[in-house]
Design a protein around this motif. Structure first.
Motif, PDB file in Angstrom:
ATOM      1  N   SER A  75     -26.001  15.860   1.355  1.00 26.49           N
ATOM      2  CA  SER A  75     -26.158  15.959   2.829  1.00 26.49           C
ATOM      3  C   SER A  75     -27.646  16.825   3.337  1.00 26.49           C
ATOM      4  O   SER A  75     -28.362  16.321   4.171  1.00 26.49           O
ATOM      5  CB  SER A  75     -24.957  16.792   3.334  1.00 26.49           C
ATOM      6  OG  SER A  75     -25.067  16.867   4.636  1.00 26.49           O
ATOM      7  N   ALA A  76     -27.658  17.667   2.590  1.00 23.49           N
ATOM      8  CA  ALA A  76     -28.906  18.630   2.749  1.00 23.49           C
ATOM      9  C   ALA A  76     -30.251  17.636   2.545  1.00 23.49           C
ATOM     10  O   ALA A  76     -31.385  17.836   3.203  1.00 23.49           O
ATOM     11  CB  ALA A  76     -29.144  19.742   2.074  1.00 23.49           C
ATOM     12  N   GLU A  77     -29.960  16.897   1.595  1.00 17.28           N
ATOM     13  CA  GLU A  77     -31.382  15.810   1.159  1.00 17.28           C
ATOM     14  C   GLU A  77     -31.588  15.177   2.327  1.00 17.28           C
ATOM     15  O   GLU A  77     -32.696  14.829   2.511  1.00 17.28           O
ATOM     16  CB  GLU A  77     -30.852  15.332  -0.291  1.00 17.28           C
ATOM     17  CG  GLU A  77     -31.898  14.384  -0.829  1.00 17.28           C
ATOM     18  CD  GLU A  77     -33.517  15.156  -1.109  1.00 17.28           C
ATOM     19  OE1 GLU A  77     -34.313  14.329  -1.180  1.00 17.28           O
ATOM     20  OE2 GLU A  77     -33.323  16.258  -1.129  1.00 17.28           O
ATOM     21  N   MET A  96     -16.447  29.063 -13.128  1.00 10.67           N
ATOM     22  CA  MET A  96     -17.379  29.213 -12.155  1.00 10.67           C
ATOM     23  C   MET A  96     -18.713  28.333 -12.922  1.00 10.67           C
ATOM     24  O   MET A  96     -18.868  28.427 -13.973  1.00 10.67           O
ATOM     25  CB  MET A  96     -18.056  30.515 -11.811  1.00 10.67           C
ATOM     26  CG  MET A  96     -19.231  30.830 -10.932  1.00 10.67           C
ATOM     27  SD  MET A  96     -19.240  32.549 -10.633  1.00 10.67           S
ATOM     28  CE  MET A  96     -20.973  32.458  -9.889  1.00 10.67           C
ATOM     29  N   ASN A  97     -19.455  27.617 -11.944  1.00 16.52           N
ATOM     30  CA  ASN A  97     -20.550  26.966 -12.299  1.00 16.52           C
ATOM     31  C   ASN A  97     -21.494  27.910 -12.917  1.00 16.52           C
ATOM     32  O   ASN A  97     -21.772  29.162 -12.551  1.00 16.52           O
ATOM     33  CB  ASN A  97     -21.131  26.180 -11.459  1.00 16.52           C
ATOM     34  CG  ASN A  97     -20.250  25.124 -10.802  1.00 16.52           C
ATOM     35  OD1 ASN A  97     -19.527  24.474 -11.909  1.00 16.52           O
ATOM     36  ND2 ASN A  97     -20.309  24.538  -9.694  1.00 16.52           N
ATOM     37  N   ILE A 114     -28.124  25.470  -3.455  1.00 17.23           N
ATOM     38  CA  ILE A 114     -26.851  25.189  -3.142  1.00 17.23           C
ATOM     39  C   ILE A 114     -25.823  25.227  -3.903  1.00 17.23           C
ATOM     40  O   ILE A 114     -25.938  24.746  -5.152  1.00 17.23           O
ATOM     41  CB  ILE A 114     -26.556  23.865  -2.210  1.00 17.23           C
ATOM     42  CG1 ILE A 114     -27.642  23.916  -0.960  1.00 17.23           C
ATOM     43  CG2 ILE A 114     -25.349  23.555  -1.776  1.00 17.23           C
ATOM     44  CD1 ILE A 114     -27.450  22.560  -0.414  1.00 17.23           C
ATOM     45  N   ASP A 115     -24.744  26.253  -3.559  1.00 21.05           N
ATOM     46  CA  ASP A 115     -23.670  26.407  -4.703  1.00 21.05           C
ATOM     47  C   ASP A 115     -22.702  26.807  -3.810  1.00 21.05           C
ATOM     48  O   ASP A 115     -22.474  27.887  -3.241  1.00 21.05           O
ATOM     49  CB  ASP A 115     -24.084  27.639  -5.644  1.00 21.05           C
ATOM     50  CG  ASP A 115     -22.995  28.005  -6.829  1.00 21.05           C
ATOM     51  OD1 ASP A 115     -21.995  27.356  -6.628  1.00 21.05           O
ATOM     52  OD2 ASP A 115     -23.515  28.402  -7.734  1.00 21.05           O
ATOM     53  N   ALA A 116     -21.666  25.974  -4.181  1.00 24.50           N
ATOM     54  CA  ALA A 116     -19.966  26.089  -3.273  1.00 24.50           C
ATOM     55  C   ALA A 116     -19.320  27.301  -3.662  1.00 24.50           C
ATOM     56  O   ALA A 116     -18.621  27.791  -2.865  1.00 24.50           O
ATOM     57  CB  ALA A 116     -19.512  24.854  -3.619  1.00 24.50           C
ATOM     58  N   CYS A 117     -19.703  28.133  -4.732  1.00 27.21           N
ATOM     59  CA  CYS A 117     -19.003  29.246  -5.163  1.00 27.21           C
ATOM     60  C   CYS A 117     -19.049  30.215  -3.818  1.00 27.21           C
ATOM     61  O   CYS A 117     -18.082  30.962  -3.769  1.00 27.21           O
ATOM     62  CB  CYS A 117     -19.569  29.801  -6.321  1.00 27.21           C
ATOM     63  SG  CYS A 117     -21.045  30.880  -6.059  1.00 27.21           S
ATOM     64  N   TRP A 149     -17.984  19.269  -4.242  1.00 25.04           N
ATOM     65  CA  TRP A 149     -18.477  20.246  -2.927  1.00 25.04           C
ATOM     66  C   TRP A 149     -19.872  20.331  -3.082  1.00 25.04           C
ATOM     67  O   TRP A 149     -20.674  20.115  -2.227  1.00 25.04           O
ATOM     68  CB  TRP A 149     -17.595  21.287  -2.508  1.00 25.04           C
ATOM     69  CG  TRP A 149     -16.405  21.168  -1.644  1.00 25.04           C
ATOM     70  CD1 TRP A 149     -15.551  20.440  -2.270  1.00 25.04           C
ATOM     71  CD2 TRP A 149     -16.466  21.493  -0.187  1.00 25.04           C
ATOM     72  NE1 TRP A 149     -14.660  20.340  -1.165  1.00 25.04           N
ATOM     73  CE2 TRP A 149     -15.081  20.962  -0.035  1.00 25.04           C
ATOM     74  CE3 TRP A 149     -17.236  22.028   0.516  1.00 25.04           C
ATOM     75  CZ2 TRP A 149     -14.524  21.148   1.153  1.00 25.04           C
ATOM     76  CZ3 TRP A 149     -16.495  22.319   1.746  1.00 25.04           C
ATOM     77  CH2 TRP A 149     -15.210  21.593   2.175  1.00 25.04           C
ATOM     78  N   THR A 150     -20.423  21.082  -4.197  1.00 28.66           N
ATOM     79  CA  THR A 150     -21.756  21.579  -4.266  1.00 28.66           C
ATOM     80  C   THR A 150     -22.751  20.121  -4.414  1.00 28.66           C
ATOM     81  O   THR A 150     -23.750  20.185  -3.386  1.00 28.66           O
ATOM     82  CB  THR A 150     -22.097  22.260  -5.578  1.00 28.66           C
ATOM     83  OG1 THR A 150     -21.394  23.346  -5.505  1.00 28.66           O
ATOM     84  CG2 THR A 150     -23.521  22.524  -5.887  1.00 28.66           C
ATOM     85  N   ASP A 151     -22.196  19.169  -4.789  1.00 29.27           N
ATOM     86  CA  ASP A 151     -23.089  17.965  -5.345  1.00 29.27           C
ATOM     87  C   ASP A 151     -23.005  17.347  -3.693  1.00 29.27           C
ATOM     88  O   ASP A 151     -24.116  16.673  -3.251  1.00 29.27           O
ATOM     89  CB  ASP A 151     -22.470  16.978  -6.210  1.00 29.27           C
ATOM     90  CG  ASP A 151     -22.644  17.302  -7.541  1.00 29.27           C
ATOM     91  OD1 ASP A 151     -23.643  18.470  -7.736  1.00 29.27           O
ATOM     92  OD2 ASP A 151     -22.015  16.937  -8.381  1.00 29.27           O
TER      93      ASP A 151
END
Length: 353
Positions: free
Chosen positions: A208-210, A1-2, A149-152, A201-203
């Motif tokens: 996209s959110a940016e 996990m990150n 944001i965290d894809a976990c 995915w997180t990046d």
């Protein structure tokens, strides 16, 4: 996990903060929850109050608001406190609204746990409650301190919901010339145990959110360019409403994906650019329910009640190509009743389906 939150490194708490009220949905990934709890405790010396809630659209019912305000009161939250949400878009909408009216404005931050919330719902400062049987009738503009944001968090999200959120990813790529097709191509398949996939995915969700953040920053109260974020939503909202009363309602992202496919069809009619890769991406990443799609006669009466309309005119965002949009575009009834059947025929005849 990150590394979980690293909140001290990426976000600065306000110097006058007197408490954190962390409200998170039930049923989230236990490893993520524990890692974030430790990170939050290590990031500040103020009290950390944890409240577990049932997420979903019921949070946005007007009858639910008193319970949120009561929880603020019981924990003696002040204007110097910070409410941190960890959940889907309904939670950030509802808690954001409650925070905006508590003590005339208490600060809020979001850690979204759905793909849709990560790239869309948690951003922009719009809050909302449903009222009188209608969606998002009450709300405020209350910008969050940050969105992390965290894809976990997607580990416990059903596949259909995870894919549904990718419609908004496609929309941002269509709107933003910085993103464009490069943002979508080579999108990795989901693999919750692959750390490289989670980081990618997180990046990409952050990027996209940016794109949305840039538009919102330019037009925070939706008086101009921010309205282009409704690309695909005139059709999407009508499709979503059409199926909402059936035994098989569509998810918001699925309906928007159909609206985007219609926008691509319309652009293809007047452009020499090849948008087939984009269409294929949407069909693959956001598969739609296997049901008969509504007719123009079924959609038009719903579209006439869209909140973007003005002076009785149905208004939509017209997409001409990557980063090239026209707003507002007036959609005439006769024109729509001619183009929608043509679109449906093209979808049925597509060899890529």
């Amino acid at each position: 996990m990150n590394p979980p939150l690293q909140i001290a490194a990426f976000h600065s708490w306000p110097s006058d903060m007197d408490a954190i009220f962390w409200i998170h949905e039930e049923g989230l990934d236990d490893n993520c929850l524990e890692a974030y709890r430790k990170a939050l405790q290590e990031s500040t010396s103020v009290p950390l109050n944890i409240f577990v809630a049932t997420g979903g659209e019921k949070m946005k019912s007007w009858d639910h608001l008193p319970s949120l305000l009561q929880s603020f009161s019981q924990h003696r939250l002040s204007r110097h406190s910070v409410v941190l949400t960890t959940g889907g878009g309904a939670m950030s909408d509802a808690v954001g609204f409650a925070a905006s009216i508590w003590k005339r404005g208490m600060r809020v931050a979001h850690v979204p746990t759905t793909a849709l919330a990560m790239v869309d719902a948690a951003w922009g400062g719009k809050t909302a409650f449903n009222y009188d049987g209608k969606k998002n009738q009450l709300g405020t503009f209350h910008a969050p301190l940050f969105v992390h944001i965290d894809a976990c968090w997607l580990n416990t999200l059903p596949e259909r919901h995870r894919r549904s959120g990718l419609a908004e990813v496609a929309k941002h790529a269509m709107l933003d010339p910085i993103l464009g097709w490069n943002h979508l191509k080579d999108w990795p398949d989901w693999s919750p145990t692959d750390q490289d996939v989670l980081r990618t995915w997180t990046d990409r969700m952050k990027d996209s959110a940016e794109a949305k953040r840039r538009i919102v920053e330019e037009d925070p109260f939706e008086t101009g360019r921010r309205a282009t974020l409704n690309l695909g939503h005139t059709i999407g909202h009508a499709v979503e409403a059409h199926f909402s009363a059936t035994d098989a309602p569509w998810l918001h992202g699925e309906a928007v994906a159909l609206g985007l496919r219609f926008a691509i069809f319309m652009a293809s009619e007047s452009s020499s650019d090849d948008f087939q890769p984009l269409k294929d991406w949407l069909q693959r990443q956001v598969p739609l329910p296997s049901v008969v799609w509504p007719s123009a006669n079924e959609l038009w009466p719903i579209m006439t009640h869209d909140k973007k309309n003005s002076l009785g005119e149905v208004r939509e965002v017209h997409w001409k190509g990557w980063g090239d949009v026209v707003w507002p575009q007036i959609l005439e009834k006769d024109a729509f009743k001619a183009t929608w059947p043509a679109f449906l025929r093209s979808e049925m005849e597509s060899p890529h389906l």
